[in-house]
Design a protein around this motif. Structure first.
Motif, PDB file in Angstrom:
ATOM      1  N   PHE A 185     -13.199   8.887  -1.492  1.00 16.59           N
ATOM      2  CA  PHE A 185     -11.755   9.596  -1.790  1.00 16.59           C
ATOM      3  C   PHE A 185     -11.954  10.946  -1.658  1.00 16.59           C
ATOM      4  O   PHE A 185     -10.923  11.567  -1.014  1.00 16.59           O
ATOM      5  CB  PHE A 185     -11.220   8.894  -3.071  1.00 16.59           C
ATOM      6  CG  PHE A 185     -10.947   7.625  -3.244  1.00 16.59           C
ATOM      7  CD1 PHE A 185     -11.090   6.711  -2.056  1.00 16.59           C
ATOM      8  CD2 PHE A 185     -10.751   6.757  -4.453  1.00 16.59           C
ATOM      9  CE1 PHE A 185     -10.626   5.419  -2.061  1.00 16.59           C
ATOM     10  CE2 PHE A 185     -10.611   5.523  -4.396  1.00 16.59           C
ATOM     11  CZ  PHE A 185     -10.565   4.829  -3.035  1.00 16.59           C
ATOM     12  N   ASP A 228      -5.663   2.972   5.019  1.00 17.48           N
ATOM     13  CA  ASP A 228      -5.708   1.740   5.769  1.00 17.48           C
ATOM     14  C   ASP A 228      -5.559   1.588   7.199  1.00 17.48           C
ATOM     15  O   ASP A 228      -6.159   1.113   8.052  1.00 17.48           O
ATOM     16  CB  ASP A 228      -4.758   0.860   5.034  1.00 17.48           C
ATOM     17  CG  ASP A 228      -4.513  -0.594   5.685  1.00 17.48           C
ATOM     18  OD1 ASP A 228      -5.589  -1.253   5.321  1.00 17.48           O
ATOM     19  OD2 ASP A 228      -3.673  -1.021   6.146  1.00 17.48           O
ATOM     20  N   LEU A 272      -4.243   9.296  -3.250  1.00 18.23           N
ATOM     21  CA  LEU A 272      -5.262   8.350  -3.855  1.00 18.23           C
ATOM     22  C   LEU A 272      -5.658   8.667  -5.129  1.00 18.23           C
ATOM     23  O   LEU A 272      -5.826   7.593  -5.966  1.00 18.23           O
ATOM     24  CB  LEU A 272      -6.704   8.716  -2.869  1.00 18.23           C
ATOM     25  CG  LEU A 272      -6.687   8.336  -1.614  1.00 18.23           C
ATOM     26  CD1 LEU A 272      -7.825   8.967  -0.747  1.00 18.23           C
ATOM     27  CD2 LEU A 272      -6.612   6.730  -1.201  1.00 18.23           C
ATOM     28  N   SER A 326      -3.824   8.808   1.124  1.00 18.17           N
ATOM     29  CA  SER A 326      -2.964   7.974   0.475  1.00 18.17           C
ATOM     30  C   SER A 326      -3.592   6.592   0.905  1.00 18.17           C
ATOM     31  O   SER A 326      -4.403   6.629   1.760  1.00 18.17           O
ATOM     32  CB  SER A 326      -1.805   7.926   1.072  1.00 18.17           C
ATOM     33  OG  SER A 326      -1.491   7.535   2.450  1.00 18.17           O
ATOM     34  N   PRO A 327      -3.487   5.494   0.052  1.00 11.66           N
ATOM     35  CA  PRO A 327      -4.027   4.165   0.525  1.00 11.66           C
ATOM     36  C   PRO A 327      -3.464   3.775   1.882  1.00 11.66           C
ATOM     37  O   PRO A 327      -4.100   3.112   2.512  1.00 11.66           O
ATOM     38  CB  PRO A 327      -3.706   3.224  -0.638  1.00 11.66           C
ATOM     39  CG  PRO A 327      -3.460   4.109  -2.000  1.00 11.66           C
ATOM     40  CD  PRO A 327      -2.812   5.549  -1.185  1.00 11.66           C
ATOM     41  N   SER A 355      -2.795  -4.129  -8.169  1.00 14.78           N
ATOM     42  CA  SER A 355      -3.648  -3.035  -7.668  1.00 14.78           C
ATOM     43  C   SER A 355      -4.320  -3.722  -6.442  1.00 14.78           C
ATOM     44  O   SER A 355      -4.824  -4.853  -6.260  1.00 14.78           O
ATOM     45  CB  SER A 355      -4.682  -2.515  -8.556  1.00 14.78           C
ATOM     46  OG  SER A 355      -3.900  -1.818  -9.830  1.00 14.78           O
ATOM     47  N   PRO A 356      -4.799  -2.669  -5.472  1.00 12.91           N
ATOM     48  CA  PRO A 356      -5.480  -3.087  -4.401  1.00 12.91           C
ATOM     49  C   PRO A 356      -6.961  -3.060  -4.961  1.00 12.91           C
ATOM     50  O   PRO A 356      -7.246  -2.388  -5.902  1.00 12.91           O
ATOM     51  CB  PRO A 356      -5.391  -1.929  -3.439  1.00 12.91           C
ATOM     52  CG  PRO A 356      -5.007  -0.668  -4.158  1.00 12.91           C
ATOM     53  CD  PRO A 356      -4.104  -1.280  -5.302  1.00 12.91           C
ATOM     54  N   GLN A 387      -3.179   6.339  -7.390  1.00 13.32           N
ATOM     55  CA  GLN A 387      -3.386   5.074  -7.194  1.00 13.32           C
ATOM     56  C   GLN A 387      -4.570   4.295  -8.300  1.00 13.32           C
ATOM     57  O   GLN A 387      -5.387   4.843  -8.603  1.00 13.32           O
ATOM     58  CB  GLN A 387      -3.931   4.627  -5.701  1.00 13.32           C
ATOM     59  CG  GLN A 387      -4.145   2.990  -5.732  1.00 13.32           C
ATOM     60  CD  GLN A 387      -2.732   2.169  -5.683  1.00 13.32           C
ATOM     61  OE1 GLN A 387      -1.841   2.655  -4.836  1.00 13.32           O
ATOM     62  NE2 GLN A 387      -2.874   1.195  -6.485  1.00 13.32           N
ATOM     63  N   LEU A 411     -11.261  -2.682  -4.322  1.00 19.33           N
ATOM     64  CA  LEU A 411     -12.359  -2.283  -3.425  1.00 19.33           C
ATOM     65  C   LEU A 411     -13.670  -3.201  -3.786  1.00 19.33           C
ATOM     66  O   LEU A 411     -13.913  -3.448  -4.906  1.00 19.33           O
ATOM     67  CB  LEU A 411     -12.536  -0.650  -4.011  1.00 19.33           C
ATOM     68  CG  LEU A 411     -11.620   0.451  -3.616  1.00 19.33           C
ATOM     69  CD1 LEU A 411     -11.967   1.628  -4.421  1.00 19.33           C
ATOM     70  CD2 LEU A 411     -11.809   0.810  -2.171  1.00 19.33           C
ATOM     71  N   TRP A 415      -6.868   1.633  -8.813  1.00 15.82           N
ATOM     72  CA  TRP A 415      -7.659   0.644  -7.970  1.00 15.82           C
ATOM     73  C   TRP A 415      -8.946  -0.087  -8.915  1.00 15.82           C
ATOM     74  O   TRP A 415      -9.277   0.352  -9.675  1.00 15.82           O
ATOM     75  CB  TRP A 415      -8.782   1.556  -7.058  1.00 15.82           C
ATOM     76  CG  TRP A 415      -8.301   2.668  -6.157  1.00 15.82           C
ATOM     77  CD1 TRP A 415      -7.651   3.726  -6.414  1.00 15.82           C
ATOM     78  CD2 TRP A 415      -7.868   2.364  -4.726  1.00 15.82           C
ATOM     79  NE1 TRP A 415      -7.469   4.400  -5.297  1.00 15.82           N
ATOM     80  CE2 TRP A 415      -7.425   3.729  -4.278  1.00 15.82           C
ATOM     81  CE3 TRP A 415      -7.948   1.145  -3.862  1.00 15.82           C
ATOM     82  CZ2 TRP A 415      -6.822   3.695  -2.959  1.00 15.82           C
ATOM     83  CZ3 TRP A 415      -7.704   1.481  -2.630  1.00 15.82           C
ATOM     84  CH2 TRP A 415      -6.875   2.557  -2.219  1.00 15.82           C
ATOM     85  N   PHE A 447     -10.051  -2.988   0.345  1.00 15.55           N
ATOM     86  CA  PHE A 447     -11.099  -2.001   1.255  1.00 15.55           C
ATOM     87  C   PHE A 447     -12.412  -2.225   1.042  1.00 15.55           C
ATOM     88  O   PHE A 447     -12.835  -2.359  -0.093  1.00 15.55           O
ATOM     89  CB  PHE A 447     -10.326  -0.720   0.723  1.00 15.55           C
ATOM     90  CG  PHE A 447      -8.812  -0.320   0.697  1.00 15.55           C
ATOM     91  CD1 PHE A 447      -8.880   0.495   1.933  1.00 15.55           C
ATOM     92  CD2 PHE A 447      -7.981  -0.763   0.232  1.00 15.55           C
ATOM     93  CE1 PHE A 447      -7.312   0.864   2.340  1.00 15.55           C
ATOM     94  CE2 PHE A 447      -6.630  -0.533   0.822  1.00 15.55           C
ATOM     95  CZ  PHE A 447      -6.233   0.506   1.616  1.00 15.55           C
ATOM     96  N   LEU A 467       0.559  -1.176  -0.045  1.00 19.03           N
ATOM     97  CA  LEU A 467      -0.120  -0.036  -0.112  1.00 19.03           C
ATOM     98  C   LEU A 467       0.679   1.361  -0.016  1.00 19.03           C
ATOM     99  O   LEU A 467       1.799   1.555   0.555  1.00 19.03           O
ATOM    100  CB  LEU A 467      -0.972   0.091   1.263  1.00 19.03           C
ATOM    101  CG  LEU A 467      -2.078  -1.130   1.166  1.00 19.03           C
ATOM    102  CD1 LEU A 467      -2.715  -0.986   2.435  1.00 19.03           C
ATOM    103  CD2 LEU A 467      -2.848  -0.962  -0.042  1.00 19.03           C
TER     104      LEU A 467
END
Length: 236
Positions: free
Chosen positions: A205, A220, A36, A215-216, A122-123, A39, A125, A41, A153, A31
Motif C-alpha cells: 500500500f 482495482d 488506501l 485508493s481501492p 470491508s473488502p 479503508q 485481502l 481491510w 484483492f 470500492l
C-alpha cells in the motif's frame, strides 16, 4: 421435477435465529475513491483439507484488520471448524490440524456467520486470493445459503504489479516475505499467515501511494488493466 432441480443441492436447514442473522448481514460496500489509509481491510487466510475446490473443505480461518494504515490487533478472528466427515490426509503434515482439533472445532455455520459479521462491508485481502475466495464462497453457500459478493484483492497479484523490477517468477508468500525481510511466526497457520500477509500488504500500500494508486478503486482498475494485458499477450 426437472433434472436441473434434482442436481441443484438443497439449501441448508437453518434455525430461525440463524436465518434472520444471515439476512441481516451487511452487504459489501462499493470500492471507494478515498485513500488506501482510510479503508478498513480484512486480511484472510484459510487452511483447508486439500486443494480441490469442489471436494475439499475449510478447516480453519484466520483474519486480521488493517485500519487507519496499520494492523489493528484488537480486531482479530480465528476459528477451527468442526467437520463431521473429515478424513485424515497428508495435508495434516502442512497445517497440523489433526482429527482431535477438527472434532473440537466450532459449528461451521456459526463460525462462518461470525466471520461475515467480522468482515462487515470491508473488502478482503488474501495471498492467492482466488483459492480462498472460491473455498469460502462454497462454505458459505453450503452452510448458510449465503452468496459471497465481497471484493477480494490478491496480494500475490499486487506484489509484482507494484514491483515490476523484481523477477520472482510465480513467487509464493515465503518468497515475498523473504524479499521484504518479514518474518512469519508460524507458516500454514491461518492466523499467522493472515498476519504476515497483512504486513506485506502494508508495504505494498505504501508503494501504491507513491505510484499514485492511492485508493481501492484505482488499485482495482490497475489490476484489471494488468489482467487484460496478460490476456492479450497470450492471444485470448
Amino acid at each position: 421435477m426437472s433434472l436441473f432441480a434434482w442436481l441443484r443441492p438443497s439449501p441448508p436447514r437453518l434455525d430461525e435465529q440463524l436465518r434472520q442473522r444471515v439476512q441481516q448481514l451487511t452487504a459489501p460496500a462499493p470500492l471507494a475513491e478515498h485513500s488506501l489509509r482510510q479503508q478498513r481491510w480484512v486480511v484472510l487466510d484459510l487452511e483447508t483439507s486439500g486443494l480441490n475446490l469442489n471436494r475439499d473443505h475449510v478447516l480453519s480461518i484466520g483474519a486480521v484488520v488493517i485500519e487507519d494504515g496499520a494492523i489493528d490487533f484488537r480486531q482479530q478472528f480465528e476459528r477451527t471448524l468442526h467437520q463431521r466427515d473429515h478424513k485424515l490426509t497428508s495435508s495434516v503434515l502442512i497445517h497440523g490440524l489433526g482429527p482431535s482439533a477438527i472434532a473440537a472445532g466450532c459449528d461451521p455455520a456459526q463460525a462462518l456467520l461470525e466471520l461475515m459479521d467480522f468482515i462487515g462491508d470491508s473488502p478482503l485481502l488474501a495471498f492467492h486470493a482466488p483459492f480462498d475466495q472460491r473455498m469460502l464462497s462454497r462454505a458459505l453457500k453450503d452452510h448458510l445459503g449465503y452468496r459471497l459478493q465481497h471484493p477480494f484483492f490478491d496480494v500475490a497479484e499486487l506484489a509484482p504489479l507494484l514491483n515490476p523490477q523484481i523477477t520472482l517468477r510465480e513467487a509464493g508468500l515465503d518468497d515475498w516475505t523473504a524479499y521484504f525481510n518479514l518474518e512469519a511466526a508460524e507458516r500454514h497457520n491461518a492466523s499467522a499467515d493472515a498476519l504476515v500477509t497483512a504486513e506485506l500488504a502494508l508495504i505494498l500500500f505504501s508503494q501504491a501511494r507513491r505510484q499514485q494508486l492511492d485508493s481501492p478503486a484505482l488499485l482495482d482498475q490497475q489490476l484489471h488493466r494488468l489482467r487484460r494485458r496478460r490476456q492479450q499477450s497470450h492471444g485470448f
